[in-house]
Design a protein around this motif. Structure first.
Motif, PDB file in Angstrom:
ATOM      1  N   ALA A 185       0.816  -1.214   0.000  1.00 48.17           N
ATOM      2  CA  ALA A 185       0.000   0.000   0.000  1.00 48.17           C
ATOM      3  C   ALA A 185       0.854   1.270   0.000  1.00 48.17           C
ATOM      4  CB  ALA A 185      -0.923   0.003   1.213  1.00 48.17           C
ATOM      5  N   GLY A 186       2.165   1.105   0.026  1.00 50.31           N
ATOM      6  CA  GLY A 186       3.049   2.263   0.037  1.00 50.31           C
ATOM      7  C   GLY A 186       3.088   2.980   1.372  1.00 50.31           C
ATOM      8  N   LYS A 187       2.741   2.265   2.433  1.00 54.24           N
ATOM      9  CA  LYS A 187       2.725   2.843   3.770  1.00 54.24           C
ATOM     10  C   LYS A 187       3.908   2.333   4.588  1.00 54.24           C
ATOM     11  CE  LYS A 187      -2.348   3.049   3.875  1.00 54.24           C
ATOM     12  NZ  LYS A 187      -3.573   2.562   4.572  1.00 54.24           N
ATOM     13  N   PRO A 188       4.323   3.086   5.615  1.00 53.75           N
ATOM     14  CA  PRO A 188       5.402   2.583   6.476  1.00 53.75           C
ATOM     15  C   PRO A 188       4.948   1.371   7.280  1.00 53.75           C
ATOM     16  CG  PRO A 188       4.476   4.620   7.366  1.00 53.75           C
ATOM     17  CD  PRO A 188       3.881   4.446   6.000  1.00 53.75           C
ATOM     18  N   VAL A 189       5.864   0.470   7.535  1.00 50.90           N
ATOM     19  CA  VAL A 189       5.554  -0.705   8.347  1.00 50.90           C
ATOM     20  C   VAL A 189       5.527  -0.282   9.810  1.00 50.90           C
ATOM     21  CG1 VAL A 189       6.362  -2.991   9.049  1.00 50.90           C
ATOM     22  CG2 VAL A 189       6.564  -2.269   6.657  1.00 50.90           C
ATOM     23  N   GLU A 190       4.426  -0.587  10.471  1.00 48.45           N
ATOM     24  CA  GLU A 190       4.251  -0.139  11.859  1.00 48.45           C
ATOM     25  C   GLU A 190       5.258  -0.788  12.801  1.00 48.45           C
ATOM     26  OE1 GLU A 190       0.783  -0.176  15.325  1.00 48.45           O
ATOM     27  OE2 GLU A 190       0.222  -0.342  13.208  1.00 48.45           O
ATOM     28  N   LYS A 191       5.444  -2.085  12.659  1.00 43.82           N
ATOM     29  CA  LYS A 191       6.420  -2.805  13.490  1.00 43.82           C
ATOM     30  C   LYS A 191       7.493  -3.356  12.563  1.00 43.82           C
ATOM     31  CE  LYS A 191       3.078  -4.253  17.020  1.00 43.82           C
ATOM     32  NZ  LYS A 191       2.453  -5.438  17.697  1.00 43.82           N
ATOM     33  N   GLY A 192       8.618  -2.684  12.514  1.00 44.41           N
ATOM     34  CA  GLY A 192       9.678  -3.092  11.596  1.00 44.41           C
ATOM     35  C   GLY A 192      10.485  -4.284  12.066  1.00 44.41           C
ATOM     36  N   GLU A 193      10.447  -4.560  13.348  1.00 41.50           N
ATOM     37  CA  GLU A 193      11.215  -5.680  13.867  1.00 41.50           C
ATOM     38  C   GLU A 193      10.513  -6.293  15.072  1.00 41.50           C
ATOM     39  OE1 GLU A 193      15.860  -6.899  14.049  1.00 41.50           O
ATOM     40  OE2 GLU A 193      15.341  -4.778  14.267  1.00 41.50           O
ATOM     41  N   VAL A 194      10.264  -7.584  14.997  1.00 40.47           N
ATOM     42  CA  VAL A 194       9.667  -8.348  16.092  1.00 40.47           C
ATOM     43  C   VAL A 194      10.481  -9.636  16.209  1.00 40.47           C
ATOM     44  CG1 VAL A 194       7.601  -9.436  17.019  1.00 40.47           C
ATOM     45  CG2 VAL A 194       7.384  -7.411  15.573  1.00 40.47           C
ATOM     46  N   LYS A 195      10.990  -9.912  17.379  1.00 39.76           N
ATOM     47  CA  LYS A 195      11.918 -11.026  17.573  1.00 39.76           C
ATOM     48  C   LYS A 195      11.340 -12.350  17.069  1.00 39.76           C
ATOM     49  CE  LYS A 195      14.846 -13.231  21.065  1.00 39.76           C
ATOM     50  NZ  LYS A 195      16.082 -13.029  20.287  1.00 39.76           N
ATOM     51  N   ALA A 196      12.115 -13.044  16.265  1.00 38.08           N
ATOM     52  CA  ALA A 196      11.723 -14.357  15.748  1.00 38.08           C
ATOM     53  C   ALA A 196      11.963 -15.427  16.799  1.00 38.08           C
ATOM     54  CB  ALA A 196      12.510 -14.685  14.483  1.00 38.08           C
ATOM     55  N   PHE A 197      11.215 -16.519  16.689  1.00 39.06           N
ATOM     56  CA  PHE A 197      11.425 -17.657  17.592  1.00 39.06           C
ATOM     57  C   PHE A 197      11.434 -18.930  16.763  1.00 39.06           C
ATOM     58  CE2 PHE A 197       6.893 -16.713  17.336  1.00 39.06           C
ATOM     59  CZ  PHE A 197       6.319 -17.942  17.042  1.00 39.06           C
ATOM     60  N   GLY A 198      12.108 -19.942  17.261  1.00 42.48           N
ATOM     61  CA  GLY A 198      12.185 -21.207  16.540  1.00 42.48           C
ATOM     62  C   GLY A 198      13.425 -21.978  16.934  1.00 42.48           C
TER      63      GLY A 198
END
Length: 204
Positions: A185-198
């Protein structure tokens, strides 16, 4: 006696100072160490083989509207729990211009196993093998699954988990899908980083 004690103390202090200086490493002393890819930075191109040994560049696999890179595994129960969701992302966004690329960096999972795993689980997006985990190191990927979303210009706009639960029925937040929708949509990403798990990437 006091004089000898004073000399011993001075020698001990000098030795301690020298040891501390020797253990201190400046950035200029480690010119070969590369910083991890951070949100907002341009992702460098790379070349990796697929499970059949054919070489692919990141540039050749990117989508016109963005590229999703997924570090995945064949044996990790967390990564396997996301097989259907990863394929659904590829199916949902392929026509909208998002290229999806899987990367297997585990030294314990050979190319033949990667190919068999993809076929058995219906993964039809391109999956590359990362010998020596060079790209995992460059991206600072630590676990599987771990996602990196690039916009159309190749800039990293999201890094982290796919959603908040290994179990599909327990998902309440979909950060990766939200990031893709914002990017399209051409909008900024609200949460650019969220810790991955695995599962940890098994480096060689």
């Amino acid at each position: 006696m006091k004089k000898l004690s004073a000399i011993a103390l001075l020698l001990a202090l000098a030795f301690a100072f020298a040891s501390t200086a020797a253990c201190t490493t400046k950035a200029s002393d480690t010119p070969n160490v590369k910083a991890a890819l951070n949100v907002g930075a341009a992702a460098p191109d790379f070349t990796l083989p697929d499970a059949d040994g054919r070489a692919h560049t990141l540039a050749s696999l990117k989508g016109k509207s963005g590229t999703l890179i997924l570090f995945i595994a064949t044996q990790c129960p967390y990564s396997n729990a996301y097989n259907a969701r990863m394929q659904k992302l590829a199916d949902d966004y392929r026509a909208r211009g998002i290229g999806v690329v899987g990367i297997n960096s585990n030294s314990t999972e050979p190319a033949a196993e990667v190919k068999q795993h993809a076929a058995a689980n219906g993964l039809n997006f391109t999956i590359l093998k990362d010998p020596g985990n060079q790209i995992a190191d460059r991206y600072d990927a630590q676990v599987t699954p771990e996602a990196y979303l690039l916009d159309a210009s190749g800039k990293l706009v999201y890094h982290g988990r796919i959603d908040n639960s290994r179990y599909g029925v327990m998902v309440t937040s979909t950060e990766l899908r939200d990031a893709i929708e914002a990017t399209l949509a051409g909008k900024p990403v609200e949460k650019g980083e969220v810790k991955a798990f695995g599962c940890s990437i098994k480096r060689g």
